[in-house]
Design an enzyme around this catalytic site. Structure first.
Site, PDB file in Angstrom:
ATOM      1  N   GLU A 203       0.828  -1.213   0.000  1.00 16.71           N
ATOM      2  CA  GLU A 203       0.000   0.000   0.000  1.00 16.71           C
ATOM      3  C   GLU A 203       0.859   1.259   0.000  1.00 16.71           C
ATOM      4  O   GLU A 203       0.543   2.243  -0.675  1.00 16.71           O
ATOM      5  CB  GLU A 203      -0.941   0.005   1.209  1.00 16.71           C
ATOM      6  N   ARG A 207       0.779   3.767  -3.324  1.00 16.29           N
ATOM      7  CA  ARG A 207       0.123   5.057  -3.093  1.00 16.29           C
ATOM      8  C   ARG A 207       1.141   6.177  -2.879  1.00 16.29           C
ATOM      9  O   ARG A 207       1.093   7.203  -3.558  1.00 16.29           O
ATOM     10  CB  ARG A 207      -0.799   4.967  -1.870  1.00 16.29           C
ATOM     11  N   ASP A 340      -5.125  -9.905  -7.928  1.00 18.21           N
ATOM     12  CA  ASP A 340      -5.359  -9.057  -9.095  1.00 18.21           C
ATOM     13  C   ASP A 340      -4.121  -8.469  -9.755  1.00 18.21           C
ATOM     14  O   ASP A 340      -3.800  -8.752 -10.913  1.00 18.21           O
ATOM     15  CB  ASP A 340      -6.355  -7.949  -8.745  1.00 18.21           C
ATOM     16  N   GLU A 509     -11.828   0.579 -10.566  1.00 21.63           N
ATOM     17  CA  GLU A 509     -11.433  -0.423 -11.557  1.00 21.63           C
ATOM     18  C   GLU A 509     -12.275  -0.390 -12.838  1.00 21.63           C
ATOM     19  O   GLU A 509     -11.740  -0.537 -13.947  1.00 21.63           O
ATOM     20  CB  GLU A 509     -11.478  -1.826 -10.934  1.00 21.63           C
ATOM     21  N   THR A 596      -0.742   0.389 -10.197  1.00 20.03           N
ATOM     22  CA  THR A 596      -2.055  -0.106  -9.804  1.00 20.03           C
ATOM     23  C   THR A 596      -2.810   0.887  -8.923  1.00 20.03           C
ATOM     24  O   THR A 596      -3.931   0.608  -8.508  1.00 20.03           O
ATOM     25  CB  THR A 596      -1.925  -1.485  -9.120  1.00 20.03           C
TER      26      THR A 596
END
Length: 606
Positions: A203, A207, A340, A509, A596
């Site tokens: 994360e 980010r 994913d 998404e 992502t």
């Protein structure tokens, strides 16, 4: 500004200098110098004779004319027939200077229609509204709780919304927000990093590190701090995150890092998520490229090289992996949570590193190709009665029972499939240049089919917003009384939404895939679908005091609100919607890959 851009600032200065005005004397002197240094014919007697004739001819032309004076009534020098000397000696038309990377990437051109320009402006205003709520009630916190009107730290306390939103503001041309966010990063983030405790490697990388690196690349320094500020903070953060790799006995990193100590440890239970350990490579690769230090890329790429050696099921992998043994754990295969972005990064890292032009990473494309074959063979099904194409799960491996469950997270896949097929080119151009294989066309068709299922997850609900998870009605699976609330939907009987899965987190998404598919196919239905989703966000998630909120139940109107604005709403959802309604020249897909968390990073120029 990035030092490794395909077109650097140094190039800009050089090219622009070529088009600046030069005096006639300078032009003549440089021309003579060129003649002296590059031509041999002037050194021979014949060449000298020809040059003398040429000079004599020009002198005669200048003295001849129909006027007694070389000056006409307007005081302009003329030749025979009144031809102006200025016209004869005028320079050829000059090409305009090339734009710098910042100007070229962010300004785009003016081919967008008024309709879509107006809709893009609406998204920009929504971003401003979301930011204003965050700034007012939660500045410096990770996330805004818009109903409670306060901030909360759920991602380690690094001001995640500030960094996640920064490049979105740059792309939108929100100079004031860029200044506010950039100034906060410059004043506070290094100190936060040095003082904070536990963060999640994945994360924090996607980010915060990704946001800093994208801001570094896109920033021209017109608003906020100089670009090197972002790079220096990124290096400090990454140096601490490297402990997740260095502390592990295998190539698989630990999942949690103590920032202030630069130490790491495994998650409770000891396992790491496959998606998490395999979705930090874009960021660490780019950091190595711009910092000149290969250690970041070297550690991150070890993970993918190691996973290459592990046994798989038709290219598909379990969602857990052990940092202690380096082996996969369990048999659960899915493209939703924990699985994913593993598949997403296989193709995107390959593209980032030059694609077909760089043979060192062919194995990534091979792994991606095999995995997509496995998806089509093992995970793709059709619903009944209307035949929506969806991707399910194998909770107990390929020999176990199939589950018709599809997370909203899986809706990244249509965009990834389309990107993998055309490599960021439009479908029309890829076909014209004979670049699409039969398998590419298969994947592109699957991408469009899956995008329809993803959009219908929105369309079937009373709010027009998708649930976190949907199940699909099949011959083997059916449940009554769990429709989405929109009885007029043609697919009301195909999609099942369980009570525990009816929340909406403002996820990106689906609009991500709509954006990619529109860029590649140019089919305006994807824009229209994106606008419909945006209007539903505006209607049901906007909070009067500022910001937007997650929802508890998308099947009821009015929906109950959850009181959380996720960082990715500003970092991803609104960014993709803005780009969907904008011009294709802004962040072109054949020049950038999005991590992502939707932070664009440049493709390596080989």
């Amino acid at each position: 500004m990035s030092k490794s851009l395909p077109y650097s600032v140094k190039d800009v200065h050089y090219d622009n200098a070529k088009f600046r005005h030069r005096s006639p004397l300078k032009v003549l002197s440089q021309s003579l110098l060129t003649l002296n240094t590059k031509r041999d014919y002037a050194s021979c007697s014949t060449g000298k004779f020809l040059i003398l004739i040429l000079i004599f001819g020009i002198a005669c032309l200048m003295l001849m004319g129909t006027n007694d004076s070389p000056l006409n009534e307007k005081g302009k020098v003329t030749f025979v027939g009144g031809l102006r000397l200025g016209r004869l000696l005028r320079k050829p038309p000059r090409l305009p200077p090339r734009l710098s990377p910042d100007e070229g990437q962010l300004k785009g051109n003016t081919t967008n229609s008024p309709k879509w320009a107006a809709r893009q402006q609406s998204v920009k205003e929504a971003f401003d509204y979301a930011w204003s709520g965050y700034r007012k009630y939660a500045m410096g916190y990770d996330e805004l709780m818009p109903i409670s009107q306060r901030g909360v730290d759920g991602l380690g306390g690094l001001g995640a919304t500030v960094v996640d939103a920064l490049d979105t503001a740059m792309i939108m041309g929100h100079g004031n927000i860029v200044s506010e966010a950039g100034s906060w990063v410059e004043a506070h983030l290094l100190e936060r990093i040095s003082q904070k405790g536990q963060v999640n490697l994945f994360e924090t990388t996607i980010r915060v590190l990704g946001g800093l690196l994208s801001a570094y690349h896109l920033s021209g320094g017109d608003h906020g701090p100089k670009p090197d500020v972002y790079l220096n903070v990124a290096k400090d953060l990454a140096d601490r995150l490297l402990s997740a790799f260095n502390s592990s006995p295998t190539a698989v990193p630990y999942s949690d890092v103590i920032l202030r100590e630069s130490t790491a440890h495994p998650a409770p239970g000891g396992m790491s998520s496959t998606a998490e350990v395999a979705s930090v490579q874009l960021e660490f690769n780019y950091l190595s490229a711009v910092s000149g230090d290969p250690k970041y890329s070297a550690e991150a790429m070890k993970v993918l090289a190691h996973i290459k050696t592990l046994p798989k099921t038709e290219g598909l992998v379990p969602i857990y992996i052990s940092p202690h043994s380096g082996e996969f754990v369990g048999e659960n295969i899915r493209l939703g949570s924990r699985g994913d972005s593993y598949y997403e990064y296989l193709i995107k890292v390959w593209l980032q590193q030059g694609g077909k032009l760089n043979g060192n990473f062919t194995y990534l494309h091979d792994m991606y190709t095999e995995a997509m074959k496995g998806v089509r063979h093992l995970l793709v099904r059709k619903s009944i009665p209307k035949g929506l194409v969806f991707v399910g799960e194998l909770p107990y491996g390929s020999k176990g029972e199939f589950s018709p469950k599809m997370d909203h997270l899986v809706c990244f896949l249509p965009g990834t499939l389309a990107l993998g097929a055309t490599k960021g080119l439009t479908k029309e151009k890829a076909l014209a240049e004979n670049l699409l294989s039969f398998e590419d066309l298969e994947n592109l068709k699957l991408a469009e089919d899956l995008a329809k299922a993803c959009f219908e997850m929105y369309e079937v609900t009373a709010t027009g917003l998708a649930p976190e998870i949907a199940y699909f009605h099949t011959e083997e699976y059916s449940e009554d009384g769990l429709e989405g609330g929109n009885k007029s939907s043609a697919y009301a009987k195909d999609i099942i939404i369980k009570h525990a899965d009816r929340h909406n987190l403002l996820r990106p998404e689906t609009v991500e895939s709509l954006f990619v598919l529109y860029r590649i196919t140019k089919d305006t239905k994807y824009r229209e679908q994106g606008w419909q989703i945006f209007e539903a966000f505006e209607k049901h998630t906007k909070v009067k005091s500022g910001g937007y909120t997650s929802l508890d139940d998308v099947t009821e109107v009015p929906p109950h609100r959850r009181d959380k604005m996720e960082t990715f709403f500003l970092g991803e959802t609104l960014k993709y919607l803005y780009l969907l309604f904008g011009d294709d020249s802004v962040i072109p897909l054949d020049k950038f890959v999005f991590n992502t968390e939707a932070h664009p990073l440049p493709i390596r120029n080989i």
